[in-house]
Design a protein around this motif. Sequence first.
Motif, PDB file in Angstrom:
ATOM      1  N   UNK B  41       0.873  -1.232   0.037  1.00 45.06           N
ATOM      2  CA  UNK B  41      -0.010   0.025  -0.162  1.00 45.06           C
ATOM      3  C   UNK B  41       0.908   1.310  -0.008  1.00 45.06           C
ATOM      4  N   UNK B  42       0.868   2.180  -1.027  1.00 43.84           N
ATOM      5  CA  UNK B  42       1.713   3.170  -1.219  1.00 43.84           C
ATOM      6  C   UNK B  42       1.113   4.609  -1.081  1.00 43.84           C
ATOM      7  N   UNK B  43       1.730   5.392  -0.027  1.00 38.34           N
ATOM      8  CA  UNK B  43       1.361   6.620   0.198  1.00 38.34           C
ATOM      9  C   UNK B  43       2.078   7.498  -0.479  1.00 38.34           C
ATOM     10  N   UNK B  44       1.237   8.534  -0.860  1.00 43.66           N
ATOM     11  CA  UNK B  44       1.894   9.818  -1.583  1.00 43.66           C
ATOM     12  C   UNK B  44       2.398  10.922  -0.718  1.00 43.66           C
ATOM     13  N   UNK B  46       1.238  11.438   2.814  1.00 38.51           N
ATOM     14  CA  UNK B  46       0.585  11.281   4.038  1.00 38.51           C
ATOM     15  C   UNK B  46       1.843  11.118   5.093  1.00 38.51           C
ATOM     16  N   UNK B 175      -4.874   7.231  -6.229  1.00 38.65           N
ATOM     17  CA  UNK B 175      -5.087   6.425  -4.983  1.00 38.65           C
ATOM     18  C   UNK B 175      -6.152   5.535  -4.729  1.00 38.65           C
ATOM     19  N   UNK B 178      -4.740   2.042  -5.908  1.00 38.23           N
ATOM     20  CA  UNK B 178      -3.780   1.704  -4.947  1.00 38.23           C
ATOM     21  C   UNK B 178      -4.579   1.034  -3.775  1.00 38.23           C
ATOM     22  N   UNK B 179      -5.553   1.595  -3.307  1.00 38.49           N
ATOM     23  CA  UNK B 179      -6.301   1.407  -2.204  1.00 38.49           C
ATOM     24  C   UNK B 179      -7.098  -0.280  -2.637  1.00 38.49           C
ATOM     25  N   UNK B 182      -4.576  -3.001  -2.879  1.00 36.59           N
ATOM     26  CA  UNK B 182      -4.155  -3.650  -1.725  1.00 36.59           C
ATOM     27  C   UNK B 182      -5.220  -4.564  -0.749  1.00 36.59           C
TER      28      UNK B 182
END
Lengths: 174, 190
Positions: B41-44, B46, B175, B178-179, B182
């Motif tokens: 799960x990749x965060x930009x 946050x 996003x 991505x969510x 995951x």
Amino acid sequence: MGTFETGSAALIEGLERIGLEFLIYIPTAQSELIIRHFDQKPDVKVFMVCREDEGVAALAGMALAGSVGAMILQDNGLGVSLNALCTMPKEYHLPSLFMVPRGDGIGESRVGIHEFSEQVVDIIKAANIKTFELDYRVPLSEWGNALEQFYRYSVHTRRPVVVFYNLRGWGQSK
Amino acid sequence: MMTRLDALQMIAETCADLPIVVACAASSREMASLGRQPNHFYLYDQLGMSCSIGFGVAVALEKSRFPKVVAIEGDGGMLFSLSTLATIGSVCPRKLLLIVLDNEAYASTGGQVTASPKVNLTEMAAAAGIAATDISTPEELRQWLAESRRADGPHFARVRISGSNAKVARLWEDPPLLAHDFSTFVQTHR
């Protein structure tokens, strides 16, 4: 006319209806009975976080895992968590239910925070986060059903919803 | 000294069957450069949220088939959300592995020095009741990943890495996608 106890019971009913698995909270006096109720239920995990933005992110993690959770926080805490709300559940389209007792309004005037709390509904709306309100204007008999519908709305629209409520707007002094 | 990319590659390889929440900015970009995976799960943007998100995933997956959930944070992100250590220590999610990649800087914004050289994140985690260790070499990281995977947590490791970012492409995925990926991985295998 409702009371602090019957209003709390109606919100508990709503949370029971959605099959709550996790309840995250920052302590609030208006949510005392709700927290105590679920804390005594073995099938619901209840825990406190230290800061609101932490809780928003933890609830997002639960949503990613497919679990049913909710978070209780004070309305002034939305100021702390606005960035987290906007950049995590809103940006990533994660259903999340936030239960927010009013720190300002009829029966609940707190001079230390009302400058912020008075405006907080408008601030959240301006951030394009969906809000609902439960207070003396909504028949108490509908609160449980309404809360369930608010949660379903969050799931169906894949975004956070903030439910503002006031358990002290009926003239009680508690 | 390990680079961030070295550490991420080892974590990705040894935890290929686990949910991994990756810290924002350079960490997510470099992890994605190794090949985008549904268990990541990749965060930009946050900052400091990966440890709390990983905590939430680990709590929710307490009774799942996943032996562990990994959260990767940077030192800047960890310092931004120090209170999360208290929450983790208090709730004690036994499946959580929290890895802080510590380059002592905000490498993505120009290399400004964080407070990490002057405060001890590992001792802070230990003081919160989390099994915590310092890691400096690839061998230590490999061994810790193997051992902590088998033992009840929560576990914390501060992994010392060099200060530079790898030159990799930016991540431009939407996003929600991505969510979705995951979440589908987690819910399919839980």
